[in-house]
Scaffold this motif. Structure first.
Motif, short mmCIF file in Angstrom:
data_model
loop_
_atom_site.label_atom_id
_atom_site.label_comp_id
_atom_site.label_asym_id
_atom_site.label_seq_id
_atom_site.Cartn_x
_atom_site.Cartn_y
_atom_site.Cartn_z
N VAL A 194 0.75 -1.06 -0.06
CA VAL A 194 0.10 0.11 0.09
C VAL A 194 0.87 1.43 0.07
CG1 VAL A 194 -1.87 1.36 1.34
CG2 VAL A 194 -1.52 -1.28 1.33
N GLU A 195 1.05 1.59 -1.08
CA GLU A 195 1.82 2.84 -1.21
C GLU A 195 1.27 4.32 -1.34
OE1 GLU A 195 4.69 1.78 -4.02
OE2 GLU A 195 5.63 0.37 -2.49
N GLU A 196 1.89 5.17 -0.97
CA GLU A 196 1.42 6.40 -1.37
C GLU A 196 0.95 6.72 -2.46
OE1 GLU A 196 -0.42 9.76 1.14
OE2 GLU A 196 1.38 8.64 2.24
N GLU A 197 -0.10 7.63 -2.84
CA GLU A 197 -0.50 7.50 -4.21
C GLU A 197 -0.42 9.10 -4.32
OE1 GLU A 197 -3.44 5.62 -6.15
OE2 GLU A 197 -3.31 4.22 -4.30
N VAL A 198 -0.17 9.63 -5.42
CA VAL A 198 -0.64 10.96 -5.76
C VAL A 198 -2.41 11.00 -6.13
CG1 VAL A 198 -0.29 13.22 -6.87
CG2 VAL A 198 1.61 11.51 -6.47
N SER A 256 -5.88 1.79 -2.81
CA SER A 256 -4.45 1.77 -3.62
C SER A 256 -4.53 1.03 -4.94
CB SER A 256 -3.84 0.91 -2.40
OG SER A 256 -2.40 0.40 -3.02
N SER A 257 -3.42 1.55 -5.92
CA SER A 257 -3.54 1.12 -7.00
C SER A 257 -2.57 -0.19 -6.99
CB SER A 257 -3.20 2.14 -8.02
OG SER A 257 -1.91 2.56 -7.77
N SER A 258 -1.68 -0.23 -6.17
CA SER A 258 -0.73 -1.06 -6.14
C SER A 258 -0.78 -2.75 -6.48
CB SER A 258 0.30 -1.13 -4.64
OG SER A 258 -0.46 -1.42 -3.74
N PHE A 259 -2.32 -2.98 -6.00
CA PHE A 259 -2.70 -4.30 -6.12
C PHE A 259 -2.62 -4.73 -7.78
CE2 PHE A 259 -4.40 -3.41 -1.90
CZ PHE A 259 -3.71 -4.38 -1.20
N ARG A 260 -3.02 -3.44 -8.36
CA ARG A 260 -3.17 -3.77 -9.86
C ARG A 260 -1.79 -4.23 -10.47
NH1 ARG A 260 -7.24 -1.86 -12.29
NH2 ARG A 260 -8.56 -0.44 -11.17
N GLU A 261 -0.71 -4.20 -9.89
CA GLU A 261 0.61 -4.47 -10.35
C GLU A 261 0.88 -5.93 -10.27
OE1 GLU A 261 2.79 -1.51 -8.46
OE2 GLU A 261 1.71 0.11 -9.52
N GLY A 262 0.22 -6.43 -9.38
CA GLY A 262 0.51 -8.08 -9.16
C GLY A 262 -0.32 -8.59 -8.16
N SER A 276 -5.96 -9.33 -5.92
CA SER A 276 -5.30 -9.08 -7.04
C SER A 276 -6.51 -9.01 -8.08
CB SER A 276 -4.81 -10.47 -7.60
OG SER A 276 -5.59 -11.53 -7.52
N TYR A 277 -6.22 -7.95 -9.08
CA TYR A 277 -7.12 -7.79 -10.21
C TYR A 277 -7.15 -8.95 -11.25
CZ TYR A 277 -8.00 -3.38 -8.22
OH TYR A 277 -8.59 -2.34 -7.46
N LEU A 278 -8.08 -9.23 -12.00
CA LEU A 278 -8.35 -10.30 -12.62
C LEU A 278 -7.46 -10.12 -13.86
CD1 LEU A 278 -12.01 -11.57 -12.58
CD2 LEU A 278 -9.99 -12.27 -11.24
#
Lengths: 480, 528
Positions: free
Chosen positions: B104-108, B328-334, B356-358
């Protein structure tokens, strides 16, 4: 007030306690700014038995709360504090002079079987802030009516005089607060006006003019019939407070002897004198008494501007009561009172029977006297006119109402909703008891109706209220 | 009335027996046009089988301290006895720089934390809703606006107020002023304070603070939280929570805008029931030993939820999962792997979620919740099996089609005066609502409409003066709200609408929802 409802089935006993006054204090933080001097801030504290340090602590908490909220809005500090056990209401009556009222939440006490201490459950969402906030402001208005502002007392005799006055006034006044029966009418603090035809109204006005002309000392006059106002020369705010005092304190105190004496219309002291029924409700009880004192209560009006101190003479004949207000700088004498009695007594007696007759004629036309078909409360913010068919009789001790207190609280909730936005609005709710409650706000007027038509739907309820508006209010409310 | 409060304060274990859940019903049992006399479980949107959630955990439930009961039976639950222990050992072992961090990273984001703004400035003061979290030592833990450092004295005062009132064997609840109120929530070892200019009731605000509290507990577990402060009263919890502030920020934004959090319910992706059933059964087939919940989301909408038999998920826990994914968008990466405490389930232990995203660009997100921290590869395998099955049965394409219109417009209901509505089926804990129409699309207007709904909700669910229905007619809109034992309904009309239209609309809308319930709700929730 305490109500006990034994629960036979569970073998438990439940005691229900209504809201009650836990504390009432007046303080000014500027009077004891240094540590160790905190007690000086406190100008009045009820109950007085409370230990000094606790007083200081409670006042300190109020100061802290007010100061804390200034972080979020410097101009609008806290008005109330909600805690599990009580609510505290804050009111800055005059600059830096704070009045605080602490009201205990209603609670249910359940006795436990096996010798355990009773469990207490506080009903935290019962009390409606706007109602008790209004009661607190009313306390100050009443103080001010009889004592003038706090600032004035300080000017006249320093903090000590203020303390004396607060002590003297609130000691008695707080005992007349009946917190368990406060409701929407306390928020409005309105005035009931006596409905009258033009002719009779003109008669009353000319009576007032005549008296003011003959007795040039009279500065202001107010005329009431049946505890309802007909004419007033005072400013609206002053009349509102005076009206409250007359109808909840002075009149009820004098109604008992009057009721008792209804069959023998003449006062014993004027037996043989068939001229009039007039008598003084303030000042001398009996003019013929050689020992009679001609002292009248002093009141303060227009305190925002010039502040006038006046003698309050209340004179009554049958159901008509007139307040004559005379500058306090003039000394009241036997001669003046006799002159007033001789002049006003016969005229007022005549006028009162005229009004009574007219009133009865009107009632016959409008149909026989019966339980009002609609239960409603009406209030007009512009002239403070108030009408309630829910409250049967207002007395000093308790206001009797014809609906369940729960419904009255729903009226209070709807009133809060109206206060949120400054626009016309209508709210219709169906309570769990299936009663319908309708609130309308239109152009400074508010109307609340309670309908006991459990199977009606929204449309039928709307039709009923329309009928009420058409008959009672000449279609003031157009919003649909 | 009794129907609304009968679950008050009941701990979640009771519902697990399924005694309060509706029994299986045949479709024929469901009345054509719902009336207030409907038994809970037969209203539109009611599940056919037992409910997915710890259902009927209505608004009332959240304000009761139900976790007390779970704490007294830390091992009352078979599945989680282990997890509880695990949490304890975790707390002891590591100085948990939470495992969440990497993922979970900080996003802009457009509404990024307004940390720079001056505390006490006009902008700061006039914020619609402040939230502060502090420790019992008065140390700042979180502020929505401004910096914690700048607020340390203010928070010190807050703690002092709490303590002074407590010294009197009393509890501070709220402070009211013209135009705003301050609400306090004492959840040892934390103190939460909200300052709000909205028209929400004290209870609603206090409930929002509970959400924030549980958000923090979901990162640490209550056991660990207690342990930390017992160990060191003066501990600066920000050290542990660093990097997770945006979760709290996002949750607060959801609370302001998402009706689901107000209604204690979740909304579903509109989907043909045949497709949804295939998705559910495919997910059912992809099970693993320690898998407790499988949740498929489409954005902020539920596609389906599978659960272990006898385990139910509380909607609050589900909202916290939604918030975690949505923040968080980081789950999109894997594939993500994160410990998470579901506080309404058990405040003592961690679950482990495979998120995870499909597909990277898709809105479909799969959350697999396991009790085993070593389960990553098992769950990863579950996901592939699920996908494979979905493709084999040609449901994936249908699902992707449905994603193109994840919502519907009010116009589809065919009631011209109707602008917007919320409908909640009480037994299933699901709600449906159309997309926001034109007058409510800006942020302010959206929040204003939510404010109106919140207000109606607070009146209907008042603790001592609840109402059956409320009709409110103002200059900007007409609103009607109705609560029965089976459902809750809120309708918003143009201000020109009449009462007769409103009454007719309610009937028509309920018929429409009944007709569409297959598509709008998960009617056949499955278990493993």
């Amino acid at each position: 007030m305490l109500m006990i409802s034994p629960r036979m089935a569970s073998g438990m006993q439940e005691k229900q306690y209504t809201p009650s006054l836990l504390g009432f204090f007046v303080y000014n933080p500027l009077f004891g700014p240094r540590e160790g001097e905190e007690e000086k801030k406190i100008l009045f504290y009820y109950p007085s038995e409370v230990e000094k340090n606790e007083k200081i602590r409670n006042v300190g908490l109020c100061e802290a709360i007010v100061q804390f909220t200034r972080t979020f809005c410097p101009t609008k500090p806290a008005k109330s504090l909600h805690t599990q056990k009580n609510r505290q209401f804050f009111f800055e009556a005059e600059e830096s002079f704070w009045i605080v009222m602490v009201v205990r939440n209603p609670m249910v006490e359940k006795t436990n079987k096996d010798g355990k201490p009773p469990t207490v459950e506080y009903q935290e969402e019962e009390i409606i802030d706007t109602i008790y906030g209004a009661v607190l402001r009313q306390c100050y208005s009443m103080y001010k009516l009889f004592n003038g502002t706090f600032g004035r007392a300080i000017e006249a005799g320093g903090v000590d005089l203020l303390r004396q006055r607060l002590e003297k006034f609130f000691y008695r006044y707080l005992q007349t607060l009946h917190l368990q029966s406060c409701d929407l009418l306390d928020v409005f603090g309105g005035i009931a006006f006596f409905p009258l035809d033009k002719m009779t109204y003109l008669k009353i006005q000319s009576f007032v003019n005549r008296v003011e002309e003959s007795l040039s000392l009279v500065k202001y006059t107010a005329f009431l019939y049946n505890d309802q106002l007909i004419w007033s020369g005072l400013e609206q705010e002053d009349m509102r407070t005076l009206y409250k005092y007359l109808t909840t304190s002075l009149f009820p105190r004098h109604s008992e002897p009057e009721l008792a004496g209804r069959d023998s219309p003449l006062r014993p002291e004027v037996a043989g004198n068939l001229l009039h029924y007039g008598r003084f409700l303030t000042g001398p009880a009996n003019l013929k008494d050689p020992e009679a004192k001609f002292r009248f209560p002093r009141i303060f009006v227009n305190t925002d501007n010039s502040s006038e101190e006046l003698h309050l003479i209340v004179y009554k004949a049958m159901s008509a009561a007139v307040c004559f207000m005379i500058s306090a700088s003039v000394e009241m004498t036997r001669e003046f009172c006799e002159q007033l009695d001789g002049l006003v007594g016969p005229q007022l007696t005549l006028l009162a029977s005229d009004i009574c007759e007219q009133y009865n004629v009107n009632r016959r036309i409008s149909g026989p006297d019966k339980e009002p078909q609609f239960k409603f409360i009406y209030f007009n913010h512009m002239n403070l006119a108030e009408k309630s068919t829910i409250h049967m009789r207002k007395t000093a001790s308790i206001s009797l109402t014809s609906v369940h207190p729960e419904l009255l609280k729903i009226l209070g909730d709807i009133n809060c909703d109206f206060a949120r936005v400054d626009e016309d609005e209508e709210i219709i709710v169906k309570a769990m008891t299936d009663y319908w409650v309708v609130g309308k706000k239109s152009d400074q007027r508010e109307l609340y109706v309670i309908l006991n038509q459990k199977n009606a739907n929204l449309i039928e309820v709307n039709e009923e209220v329309k009928r009420l508006c058409a008959t009672q209010f000449n279609n003031i409310f157009f919003l649909d | 009335m009794a129907g609304d409060v009968h679950n008050k304060g009941v701990s979640w274990e009771v519902q697990q027996n399924g005694t309060l859940a509706p029994v299986d019903r045949l479709r024929e049992d469901r009345s054509e046009s719902p009336t207030p006399g409907l038994v809970e479980g037969t209203e539109p949107g009611a599940g056919q089988k037992s409910a997915m959630f710890v259902h009927s955990q209505s608004f009332e439930d959240l304000t009761a301290d139900s976790e007390v009961s779970t704490e007294t039976h830390p091992e009352g639950d078979c599945a989680l006895g282990e997890a509880g222990e695990e949490a304890l050992c975790l707390a002891a072992k590591e100085k948990i720089q939470i495992e969440l961090q990497p993922e979970v990273e900080e996003e802009v984001r457009p509404e990024s934390r307004s940390k720079e703004e001056d505390v006490g400035s006009e902008v700061w003061r006039s914020r619609r809703k402040h939230v502060f979290v502090l420790s019992e030592a008065g140390k700042p833990i979180y502020t929505r606006y401004g910096t914690e450092e700048a607020l340390s004295s203010t928070m010190g005062v807050m703690m002092a107020l709490v303590s002074v009132v407590e010294a009197d064997k009393n509890i501070i609840r709220s402070i009211h002023a013209d135009g705003y109120k301050v609400v306090f929530l004492r959840k040892s070892p934390l103190v939460l304070v909200g300052v709000s200019r909205t028209c929400q009731s004290d209870r609603q605000l206090s409930r929002e603070l509970q959400y924030i509290y549980y958000q923090i507990v979901s990162l640490l577990t209550l056991t660990q939280l207690n342990h930390i402060f017992q160990h060191k009263q003066n501990y600066d919890l920000r050290r542990l929570l660093a990097g997770s502030e945006h979760l709290t920020d996002n949750l607060l934004r959801l609370l302001d805008r998402d009706p689901g959090l107000l209604l204690s319910a979740v909304t579903c992706l509109p989907l043909a029931s045949s497709t949804r059933d295939i998705v559910s059964s495919s997910l059912q087939a992809a099970k693993a030993k320690n898998l407790v919940f499988s949740i498929l989301l489409a954005g902020d909408r539920l596609v389906t939820l599978l659960r272990k038999k006898d385990q139910s998920l509380h909607h609050m826990d589900l909202h916290l999962l939604f918030n975690l994914v949505g923040s968080s968008s980081s789950f999109r990466e894997g594939e993500g792997w994160t410990p998470i405490c579901l506080p309404k389930f058990n405040t003592a232990g961690f679950f482990h979620a495979h998120i995870s995203y499909l597909e990277p660009a898709s809105d479909l997100c799969l959350i697999l919740v396991s009790t085993d921290r070593e389960d990553f590869f098992n769950l990863s395998d579950c996901k592939s099996r699920f996908l494979e099955r979905l493709n084999r049965r040609n449901a994936y394409q249908a699902l992707k089609e449905a994603l193109k219109c994840p919502s519907y417009s009010t116009a589809q209901v065919g009631i011209p005066e109707l602008r917007h509505f919320l409908y909640k089926s009480k037994s299933s804990g699901l709600y449906t609502s159309p997309e926001l129409p034109l007058p409510y699309q800006s942020e302010e207007e959206q929040e204003r409409l939510m404010g109106l709904y919140q207000h109606l909700h607070s009146r209907l669910h008042h603790s001592t003066r609840p109402l059956r229905s409320i009709y409110q007619c103002g200059e900007t809109e007409n609103l009607i709200a109705w609560v029965t034992s089976g459902f809750e309904l809120y309708l918003c009309f143009s201000p020109l609408g009449t009462k007769a239209q409103a009454v007719a609309a309610v009937v028509k809308l309920l018929k429409w929802i009944r007709k569409e319930e297959d598509r709008l709700f998960v009617l056949n929730p499955l278990t493993y």
